[in-house]
Design a protein around this motif. Sequence first.
Motif, PDB file in Angstrom:
ATOM      1  N   LEU A  18       0.827  -1.208   0.000  1.00  0.00           N
ATOM      2  CA  LEU A  18       0.000   0.000   0.000  1.00  0.00           C
ATOM      3  C   LEU A  18       0.863   1.260   0.000  1.00  0.00           C
ATOM      4  O   LEU A  18       0.565   2.225  -0.705  1.00  0.00           O
ATOM      5  N   GLN A  19       1.946   1.249   0.777  1.00  0.00           N
ATOM      6  CA  GLN A  19       2.838   2.405   0.792  1.00  0.00           C
ATOM      7  C   GLN A  19       3.463   2.620  -0.582  1.00  0.00           C
ATOM      8  O   GLN A  19       3.600   3.761  -1.037  1.00  0.00           O
ATOM      9  N   SER A  20       3.812   1.546  -1.258  1.00  0.00           N
ATOM     10  CA  SER A  20       4.363   1.641  -2.605  1.00  0.00           C
ATOM     11  C   SER A  20       3.318   2.210  -3.569  1.00  0.00           C
ATOM     12  O   SER A  20       3.640   3.050  -4.421  1.00  0.00           O
ATOM     13  N   MET A  21       2.077   1.773  -3.424  1.00  0.00           N
ATOM     14  CA  MET A  21       1.008   2.282  -4.286  1.00  0.00           C
ATOM     15  C   MET A  21       0.798   3.775  -4.054  1.00  0.00           C
ATOM     16  O   MET A  21       0.585   4.532  -5.018  1.00  0.00           O
ATOM     17  N   ILE A  22       0.872   4.219  -2.805  1.00  0.00           N
ATOM     18  CA  ILE A  22       0.751   5.643  -2.500  1.00  0.00           C
ATOM     19  C   ILE A  22       1.884   6.406  -3.185  1.00  0.00           C
ATOM     20  O   ILE A  22       1.659   7.438  -3.831  1.00  0.00           O
ATOM     21  N   HIS A  23       3.098   5.895  -3.058  1.00  0.00           N
ATOM     22  CA  HIS A  23       4.264   6.554  -3.653  1.00  0.00           C
ATOM     23  C   HIS A  23       4.088   6.705  -5.167  1.00  0.00           C
ATOM     24  O   HIS A  23       4.309   7.793  -5.721  1.00  0.00           O
ATOM     25  N   HIS A  24       3.666   5.638  -5.841  1.00  0.00           N
ATOM     26  CA  HIS A  24       3.490   5.691  -7.293  1.00  0.00           C
ATOM     27  C   HIS A  24       2.352   6.623  -7.687  1.00  0.00           C
ATOM     28  O   HIS A  24       2.447   7.335  -8.697  1.00  0.00           O
ATOM     29  N   THR A  25       1.301   6.639  -6.903  1.00  0.00           N
ATOM     30  CA  THR A  25       0.171   7.522  -7.195  1.00  0.00           C
ATOM     31  C   THR A  25       0.599   8.985  -7.079  1.00  0.00           C
ATOM     32  O   THR A  25       0.243   9.814  -7.924  1.00  0.00           O
ATOM     33  N   ILE A  26       1.383   9.310  -6.056  1.00  0.00           N
ATOM     34  CA  ILE A  26       1.881  10.680  -5.900  1.00  0.00           C
ATOM     35  C   ILE A  26       2.781  11.054  -7.072  1.00  0.00           C
ATOM     36  O   ILE A  26       2.686  12.167  -7.611  1.00  0.00           O
ATOM     37  N   GLU A  27       3.641  10.127  -7.493  1.00  0.00           N
ATOM     38  CA  GLU A  27       4.493  10.396  -8.657  1.00  0.00           C
ATOM     39  C   GLU A  27       3.645  10.673  -9.896  1.00  0.00           C
ATOM     40  O   GLU A  27       3.927  11.601 -10.661  1.00  0.00           O
ATOM     41  N   ASN A  28       2.591   9.885 -10.098  1.00  0.00           N
ATOM     42  CA  ASN A  28       1.707  10.094 -11.245  1.00  0.00           C
ATOM     43  C   ASN A  28       1.023  11.454 -11.170  1.00  0.00           C
ATOM     44  O   ASN A  28       0.863  12.132 -12.195  1.00  0.00           O
ATOM     45  N   MET A  29       0.628  11.862  -9.974  1.00  0.00           N
ATOM     46  CA  MET A  29      -0.002  13.173  -9.806  1.00  0.00           C
ATOM     47  C   MET A  29       0.974  14.291 -10.180  1.00  0.00           C
ATOM     48  O   MET A  29       0.596  15.246 -10.869  1.00  0.00           O
ATOM     49  N   GLU A  30       2.202  14.163  -9.715  1.00  0.00           N
ATOM     50  CA  GLU A  30       3.201  15.189 -10.001  1.00  0.00           C
ATOM     51  C   GLU A  30       3.489  15.267 -11.498  1.00  0.00           C
ATOM     52  O   GLU A  30       3.577  16.364 -12.058  1.00  0.00           O
ATOM     53  N   GLU A  31       3.608  14.130 -12.152  1.00  0.00           N
ATOM     54  CA  GLU A  31       3.842  14.110 -13.599  1.00  0.00           C
ATOM     55  C   GLU A  31       2.664  14.727 -14.343  1.00  0.00           C
ATOM     56  O   GLU A  31       2.852  15.474 -15.314  1.00  0.00           O
ATOM     57  N   ALA A  32       1.458  14.427 -13.902  1.00  0.00           N
ATOM     58  CA  ALA A  32       0.272  14.978 -14.548  1.00  0.00           C
ATOM     59  C   ALA A  32       0.228  16.496 -14.391  1.00  0.00           C
ATOM     60  O   ALA A  32      -0.106  17.213 -15.340  1.00  0.00           O
ATOM     61  N   GLU A  33       0.590  16.984 -13.207  1.00  0.00           N
ATOM     62  CA  GLU A  33       0.578  18.430 -12.997  1.00  0.00           C
ATOM     63  C   GLU A  33       1.633  19.120 -13.859  1.00  0.00           C
ATOM     64  O   GLU A  33       1.391  20.211 -14.371  1.00  0.00           O
ATOM     65  N   GLU A  34       2.777  18.480 -14.054  1.00  0.00           N
ATOM     66  CA  GLU A  34       3.797  19.035 -14.945  1.00  0.00           C
ATOM     67  C   GLU A  34       3.283  19.074 -16.382  1.00  0.00           C
ATOM     68  O   GLU A  34       3.538  20.029 -17.118  1.00  0.00           O
ATOM     69  N   ALA A  35       2.546  18.052 -16.792  1.00  0.00           N
ATOM     70  CA  ALA A  35       2.009  17.972 -18.155  1.00  0.00           C
ATOM     71  C   ALA A  35       0.948  19.041 -18.404  1.00  0.00           C
ATOM     72  O   ALA A  35       0.711  19.424 -19.558  1.00  0.00           O
ATOM     73  N   MET A  36       0.327  19.522 -17.339  1.00  0.00           N
ATOM     74  CA  MET A  36      -0.724  20.535 -17.505  1.00  0.00           C
ATOM     75  C   MET A  36      -0.200  21.792 -18.189  1.00  0.00           C
ATOM     76  O   MET A  36      -0.945  22.469 -18.896  1.00  0.00           O
ATOM     77  N   ALA A  37       1.080  22.114 -18.007  1.00  0.00           N
ATOM     78  CA  ALA A  37       1.655  23.310 -18.619  1.00  0.00           C
ATOM     79  C   ALA A  37       1.594  23.233 -20.143  1.00  0.00           C
ATOM     80  O   ALA A  37       1.594  24.271 -20.813  1.00  0.00           O
ATOM     81  N   PHE A  38       1.518  22.027 -20.685  1.00  0.00           N
ATOM     82  CA  PHE A  38       1.523  21.838 -22.129  1.00  0.00           C
ATOM     83  C   PHE A  38       0.184  21.328 -22.643  1.00  0.00           C
ATOM     84  O   PHE A  38       0.084  20.875 -23.774  1.00  0.00           O
ATOM     85  N   SER A  39      -0.853  21.422 -21.821  1.00  0.00           N
ATOM     86  CA  SER A  39      -2.144  20.826 -22.151  1.00  0.00           C
ATOM     87  C   SER A  39      -3.183  21.892 -22.460  1.00  0.00           C
ATOM     88  O   SER A  39      -3.102  23.020 -21.988  1.00  0.00           O
ATOM     89  N   SER A  40      -4.179  21.484 -23.222  1.00  0.00           N
ATOM     90  CA  SER A  40      -5.316  22.364 -23.511  1.00  0.00           C
ATOM     91  C   SER A  40      -6.153  22.534 -22.251  1.00  0.00           C
ATOM     92  O   SER A  40      -6.001  21.793 -21.268  1.00  0.00           O
ATOM     93  N   ALA A  41      -7.047  23.489 -22.277  1.00  0.00           N
ATOM     94  CA  ALA A  41      -7.922  23.740 -21.127  1.00  0.00           C
ATOM     95  C   ALA A  41      -8.753  22.501 -20.803  1.00  0.00           C
ATOM     96  O   ALA A  41      -8.939  22.156 -19.632  1.00  0.00           O
ATOM     97  N   GLU A  42      -9.226  21.815 -21.839  1.00  0.00           N
ATOM     98  CA  GLU A  42     -10.028  20.601 -21.617  1.00  0.00           C
ATOM     99  C   GLU A  42      -9.181  19.513 -20.955  1.00  0.00           C
ATOM    100  O   GLU A  42      -9.628  18.864 -20.008  1.00  0.00           O
ATOM    101  N   ASP A  43      -7.965  19.324 -21.465  1.00  0.00           N
ATOM    102  CA  ASP A  43      -7.079  18.320 -20.877  1.00  0.00           C
ATOM    103  C   ASP A  43      -6.721  18.681 -19.439  1.00  0.00           C
ATOM    104  O   ASP A  43      -6.644  17.808 -18.573  1.00  0.00           O
ATOM    105  N   GLN A  44      -6.502  19.960 -19.184  1.00  0.00           N
ATOM    106  CA  GLN A  44      -6.188  20.399 -17.822  1.00  0.00           C
ATOM    107  C   GLN A  44      -7.329  20.072 -16.876  1.00  0.00           C
ATOM    108  O   GLN A  44      -7.108  19.614 -15.751  1.00  0.00           O
ATOM    109  N   SER A  45      -8.542  20.277 -17.341  1.00  0.00           N
ATOM    110  CA  SER A  45      -9.715  19.954 -16.517  1.00  0.00           C
ATOM    111  C   SER A  45      -9.763  18.460 -16.212  1.00  0.00           C
ATOM    112  O   SER A  45     -10.056  18.057 -15.076  1.00  0.00           O
ATOM    113  N   GLN A  46      -9.464  17.629 -17.217  1.00  0.00           N
ATOM    114  CA  GLN A  46      -9.468  16.183 -17.016  1.00  0.00           C
ATOM    115  C   GLN A  46      -8.349  15.762 -16.063  1.00  0.00           C
ATOM    116  O   GLN A  46      -8.543  14.885 -15.220  1.00  0.00           O
TER     117      GLN A  46
END
Length: 74
Positions: A18-46
């Motif tokens: 479970l701790q490993s799953m939390i760690h990977h989920t946080i990493e995915n969140m951080e990567e997604a937030e970085e990708a938002m800088a290059f995303s359309s408004a619709e993608d950012q909302s998603q």
Amino acid sequence: MAHNKPNPDDRSDNVEKLQSMIHHTIENMEEAEEAMAFSSAEDQSQIKAKNERRRDSIDAFRSEIRDEANARKK
């Protein structure tokens, strides 16, 4: 006919998993937030909606960790 025997319920490493799953989920969140800088408004909302679901999952993982820790004490 072969009889399939179910695997024993081995919960000894659930907290670590479970701790490993939390760690990977946080990493995915951080990567997604970085990708938002290059995303359309619709993608950012998603991305925001998905990260909110990820936060909910993290809360559920943490609750499960508490349950597993309590079960280990018994």
